[in-house]
Design a protein around this motif. Structure first.
Motif, PDB file in Angstrom:
ATOM      1  N   LEU A  18       0.848  -1.175   0.000  1.00 43.93           N
ATOM      2  CA  LEU A  18       0.000   0.000   0.000  1.00 43.93           C
ATOM      3  C   LEU A  18       0.890   1.232   0.000  1.00 43.93           C
ATOM      4  CD1 LEU A  18      -2.782  -0.804   2.646  1.00 43.93           C
ATOM      5  CD2 LEU A  18      -3.122  -0.537   0.182  1.00 43.93           C
ATOM      6  N   ASN A  19       0.375   2.315  -0.570  1.00 42.89           N
ATOM      7  CA  ASN A  19       1.088   3.590  -0.523  1.00 42.89           C
ATOM      8  C   ASN A  19       0.191   4.614   0.141  1.00 42.89           C
ATOM      9  OD1 ASN A  19       1.798   6.413  -1.873  1.00 42.89           O
ATOM     10  ND2 ASN A  19       3.619   5.128  -1.882  1.00 42.89           N
ATOM     11  N   LEU A  20       0.606   5.081   1.290  1.00 40.96           N
ATOM     12  CA  LEU A  20      -0.143   6.112   1.997  1.00 40.96           C
ATOM     13  C   LEU A  20       0.375   7.488   1.576  1.00 40.96           C
ATOM     14  CD1 LEU A  20      -0.237   4.666   5.631  1.00 40.96           C
ATOM     15  CD2 LEU A  20      -1.773   4.222   3.708  1.00 40.96           C
ATOM     16  N   SER A  21      -0.556   8.406   1.447  1.00 38.16           N
ATOM     17  CA  SER A  21      -0.190   9.768   1.086  1.00 38.16           C
ATOM     18  C   SER A  21      -0.798  10.739   2.094  1.00 38.16           C
ATOM     19  CB  SER A  21      -0.698  10.093  -0.321  1.00 38.16           C
ATOM     20  OG  SER A  21      -0.312  11.385  -0.714  1.00 38.16           O
ATOM     21  N   CYS A  22      -0.111  11.819   2.339  1.00 31.47           N
ATOM     22  CA  CYS A  22      -0.597  12.843   3.263  1.00 31.47           C
ATOM     23  C   CYS A  22      -0.431  14.195   2.588  1.00 31.47           C
ATOM     24  CB  CYS A  22       0.198  12.789   4.560  1.00 31.47           C
ATOM     25  SG  CYS A  22      -0.239  14.057   5.764  1.00 31.47           S
ATOM     26  N   THR A  23      -1.540  14.870   2.380  1.00 31.80           N
ATOM     27  CA  THR A  23      -1.516  16.175   1.730  1.00 31.80           C
ATOM     28  C   THR A  23      -1.644  17.269   2.777  1.00 31.80           C
ATOM     29  OG1 THR A  23      -2.537  15.266  -0.261  1.00 31.80           O
ATOM     30  CG2 THR A  23      -2.635  17.646   0.024  1.00 31.80           C
ATOM     31  N   THR A  24      -0.811  18.280   2.652  1.00 25.54           N
ATOM     32  CA  THR A  24      -0.792  19.391   3.601  1.00 25.54           C
ATOM     33  C   THR A  24      -1.489  20.586   2.982  1.00 25.54           C
ATOM     34  OG1 THR A  24       1.331  18.585   4.406  1.00 25.54           O
ATOM     35  CG2 THR A  24       0.706  20.818   5.026  1.00 25.54           C
ATOM     36  N   PHE A  31       7.059  26.352   5.921  1.00 30.48           N
ATOM     37  CA  PHE A  31       6.551  25.195   6.656  1.00 30.48           C
ATOM     38  C   PHE A  31       6.859  23.905   5.920  1.00 30.48           C
ATOM     39  CE2 PHE A  31       4.016  23.059   9.746  1.00 30.48           C
ATOM     40  CZ  PHE A  31       3.383  22.041   9.076  1.00 30.48           C
ATOM     41  N   LEU A  32       6.622  23.888   4.635  1.00 34.16           N
ATOM     42  CA  LEU A  32       6.842  22.666   3.878  1.00 34.16           C
ATOM     43  C   LEU A  32       8.305  22.265   3.849  1.00 34.16           C
ATOM     44  CD1 LEU A  32       4.457  23.325   0.869  1.00 34.16           C
ATOM     45  CD2 LEU A  32       4.060  21.841   2.822  1.00 34.16           C
ATOM     46  N   VAL A  33       9.172  23.240   3.690  1.00 34.71           N
ATOM     47  CA  VAL A  33      10.599  22.938   3.548  1.00 34.71           C
ATOM     48  C   VAL A  33      11.231  22.588   4.895  1.00 34.71           C
ATOM     49  CG1 VAL A  33      12.850  23.910   2.947  1.00 34.71           C
ATOM     50  CG2 VAL A  33      10.868  24.312   1.460  1.00 34.71           C
ATOM     51  N   ILE A  72       9.713   6.161   3.542  1.00 34.61           N
ATOM     52  CA  ILE A  72       9.097   7.474   3.702  1.00 34.61           C
ATOM     53  C   ILE A  72       9.675   8.433   2.682  1.00 34.61           C
ATOM     54  CG2 ILE A  72      10.784   8.214   5.447  1.00 34.61           C
ATOM     55  CD1 ILE A  72       8.500   9.707   6.868  1.00 34.61           C
ATOM     56  N   SER A  73       8.842   9.334   2.183  1.00 34.63           N
ATOM     57  CA  SER A  73       9.334  10.311   1.214  1.00 34.63           C
ATOM     58  C   SER A  73       8.497  11.580   1.307  1.00 34.63           C
ATOM     59  CB  SER A  73       9.271   9.748  -0.211  1.00 34.63           C
ATOM     60  OG  SER A  73       7.937   9.456  -0.581  1.00 34.63           O
ATOM     61  N   ARG A  74       8.991  12.637   0.684  1.00 35.13           N
ATOM     62  CA  ARG A  74       8.282  13.908   0.697  1.00 35.13           C
ATOM     63  C   ARG A  74       8.438  14.584  -0.653  1.00 35.13           C
ATOM     64  NH1 ARG A  74      11.174  16.921   5.403  1.00 35.13           N
ATOM     65  NH2 ARG A  74       9.688  18.589   4.989  1.00 35.13           N
ATOM     66  N   LYS A  78       4.646  19.562  -4.051  1.00 42.39           N
ATOM     67  CA  LYS A  78       3.251  19.118  -4.054  1.00 42.39           C
ATOM     68  C   LYS A  78       2.638  19.112  -2.660  1.00 42.39           C
ATOM     69  CE  LYS A  78       3.802  16.207  -8.166  1.00 42.39           C
ATOM     70  NZ  LYS A  78       3.679  14.827  -8.719  1.00 42.39           N
ATOM     71  N   ALA A  79       3.434  19.533  -1.668  1.00 38.64           N
ATOM     72  CA  ALA A  79       2.956  19.564  -0.286  1.00 38.64           C
ATOM     73  C   ALA A  79       2.465  18.206   0.175  1.00 38.64           C
ATOM     74  CB  ALA A  79       1.851  20.614  -0.128  1.00 38.64           C
TER      75      ALA A  79
END
Length: 118
Positions: A18-24, A31-33, A72-74, A78-79
């Protein structure tokens, strides 16, 4: 107010992925960086535990139980942050939460259920 929304949970057989995604919900570059981020999980009757973490400068850490299976990745542009989960086991069944923090600012998603059948 920053909001995090997870997606990608579901029911999968043992050995699956499974691939979980989290959108901010912010376009604030600072904040993102500069946020540290992490994925946590909580199984019924158990305490919430850290699964994987990534600092703002991309140092990663994994729970021993998921090393070699989860990644884990970011993507700051794309936030989003993601958790790729391979070779899933029934003991990975839990509600998974994403988290981002910068200083005293600490934000959590609402959680997404992952169920691994044997």
């Amino acid at each position: 107010q920053v909001q995090l929304v997870e997606s990608g949970g579901g029911l999968v057989q043992a050995g699956g992925s499974l691939n979980l995604s989290c959108t901010t919900s912010t376009s604030t570059s600072f904040f993102l960086v500069f946020s540290d981020m992490g994925w946590y999980r909580q199984a019924p009757g158990k305490q919430r535990e850290l699964v994987a973490a990534m600092t703002w400068n991309n140092t990663v850490n994994y729970a021993d139980s998921v090393k070699g299976r989860f990644t884990i990745s970011r993507d700051n542009a794309k936030a989003t942050m993601s958790l790729q989960m391979n070779s899933l086991k029934p003991e990975d069944t839990a509600v998974y939460y994403c988290n981002r923090r910068v200083g005293a600012a600490d934000f959590w998603g609402q959680g997404t259920q992952v169920t691994v059948s044997s």
